[in-house]
Design a protein around this motif. Sequence first.
Motif, PDB file in Angstrom:
ATOM      1  N   VAL A 248     -21.817  47.812  41.877  1.00  0.00           N
ATOM      2  CA  VAL A 248     -21.564  49.216  42.221  1.00  0.00           C
ATOM      3  C   VAL A 248     -20.898  49.945  41.052  1.00  0.00           C
ATOM      4  O   VAL A 248     -21.244  51.093  40.733  1.00  0.00           O
ATOM      5  CB  VAL A 248     -20.687  49.309  43.487  1.00  0.00           C
ATOM      6  CG1 VAL A 248     -20.307  50.760  43.759  1.00  0.00           C
ATOM      7  CG2 VAL A 248     -21.423  48.719  44.678  1.00  0.00           C
ATOM      8  N   ILE A 249     -19.953  49.283  40.386  1.00  0.00           N
ATOM      9  CA  ILE A 249     -19.280  49.897  39.226  1.00  0.00           C
ATOM     10  C   ILE A 249     -20.296  50.206  38.126  1.00  0.00           C
ATOM     11  O   ILE A 249     -20.255  51.283  37.508  1.00  0.00           O
ATOM     12  CB  ILE A 249     -18.159  48.977  38.700  1.00  0.00           C
ATOM     13  CG1 ILE A 249     -17.009  48.932  39.701  1.00  0.00           C
ATOM     14  CG2 ILE A 249     -17.662  49.453  37.337  1.00  0.00           C
ATOM     15  CD1 ILE A 249     -15.950  47.893  39.369  1.00  0.00           C
ATOM     16  N   VAL A 252     -22.210  53.311  39.145  1.00  0.00           N
ATOM     17  CA  VAL A 252     -21.396  54.531  39.037  1.00  0.00           C
ATOM     18  C   VAL A 252     -21.247  54.938  37.569  1.00  0.00           C
ATOM     19  O   VAL A 252     -21.411  56.116  37.209  1.00  0.00           O
ATOM     20  CB  VAL A 252     -20.017  54.317  39.688  1.00  0.00           C
ATOM     21  CG1 VAL A 252     -19.092  55.486  39.377  1.00  0.00           C
ATOM     22  CG2 VAL A 252     -20.177  54.141  41.191  1.00  0.00           C
ATOM     23  N   ALA A 256     -22.852  58.372  36.108  1.00  0.00           N
ATOM     24  CA  ALA A 256     -21.909  59.348  35.559  1.00  0.00           C
ATOM     25  C   ALA A 256     -22.204  59.628  34.088  1.00  0.00           C
ATOM     26  O   ALA A 256     -22.191  60.787  33.641  1.00  0.00           O
ATOM     27  CB  ALA A 256     -20.477  58.841  35.730  1.00  0.00           C
TER      28      ALA A 256
END
Length: 532
Positions: A248-249, A252, A256
């Motif tokens: 998930v990191i 993200v 971003a």
Amino acid sequence: MSLNQSPRADAGPAGAPEKSEPDARQRRTILIAVCVALMAVIASVSGLNVAQPELAVEFDASQSTILWMINVYTLSLAALLLPLGAVGDRLGRKPMLVAGLIVFGLASAAAGLAPSSEVMLAARVVAGIGAAMIMPITLAVITATFPEGERGRAIGVWTGVAGGGGILGMFLSAALVDVANWRWLFVLPVVLVVVALVMAVRSVPDSRETSRHSFDGVGALTSVAAVVGLVLFLQEGPERGWGEPATVIALVVGVAAAIAFVVWELRRRDAALLDVRLFRERGLAGGSITLLAVFGVQAGIFVVLFPFLQVVLGWSGLLSTVALMPMAVLMMASSGLAPALAERIGPRATMAIGIALAGLGLALMAAIVSVDGGYLSVLPGMLAMGTGMGLSMTPSTEAITGALPRERQGVASAVNDVTREFGTALGVALLGALLSAGYRSAIDTRLDGVPRDRADTAREGVANAIDAAHTAGPQARELVRAAEESFVDGWQQAMWAGVIVMGTLFLYILVRGPQRPVRTDAEPEPVDTVAE
């Protein structure tokens, strides 16, 4: 040497003597040189796949470490393609190509001699950096050197090598592992690098961009972060789990950074690393989307085909790779034929025909594959898929390179290459996940009466099931058959998903595909050139 195709030749710096344009013989030599360099890069993407068991034993390494040895090369390659392509435009494409070949060759030699997994991982990272210096320059040299009438055929050869080179690399790698050991895998890229380096130094001309603006460092950093995050998400998701914190990191960070890259590039406008507004144009958008989908489906097919050939049919790695050669040969042949077809009927129609053939191939592989049918049940689909991919790749690549000015061909080539790498990661992740989900769902209905421990092992994958069958006693044959048929069920689910992707892409290209370019009598204004 001037790379402008106008009648005059440009003088080099400090009063250097003028040189004429490359003649037909020199252009052939240039094409061979950059294709040999490209083959070294492409072969190293897939080569280590055939030696995973040997690497695990040699370094006493876990499967996760082995996957990192394979994936970290692709990760560093994909992350640095765009910024290093832009650097090559500025500093000179020939110096960048030569430097990249040296870095890549030394790193490959270090990997072949690696005494530990740590050294292997470091060597693969450096090899990926060298590959990112090489790959966009190979295509940029072609687009900057070849006149308009020959450019399409040269790009066709390049795309054939880019598309079929991975299969050829796997074949040669599997042969080396079978007759020698895994360390000989790195002899192939080193030999290719030496050949390419000698030819490049002797024949490849230099060109570079003259820019009034400073290098877009922020764009470069955000593009690297975006690619690393998104590729890590696609690579680690199937292994770790899509909901795991690390996965998930990565998602993200990737999203971003991608948003930050787009916002920044829109503000930079004329000084942007990549003018993202160009994706409004049919050529760049259509070519990029086509390559993303086609390479995604190709990578997904390999995820499906290798277990089928090796585990279900029981073939060796070398024989399994040989079985893919008809697909690779047709892909390379149709890549060479695509420019002539595009000249007659236009790039949009050529791409649409290729996409339709690829979709037909997927449908054939979904409809007629069976355990009892063996290799012949998948061969017709492979042939149609290979032909379709070749026809769609060349006009897609030409549409991308044609969307950016000639002095920005390193960036254009990098966009082409990043799209391919993203497509590959996406295809492996999504079609691989569909295959696994379809297999588990199907085998659950076929495990009645099988002891729980062996049933749990069988659910992990077809290879695990067949391994568990060795100790299943009288239920061994039943367990093997259940695993093979369940794998075919998962195969069909993945292939039908690919058909939907190709069908959607076909409709998009019919509506928004690249149009036939308008021929002009004059070539673009010359870029700053370096005399040879």
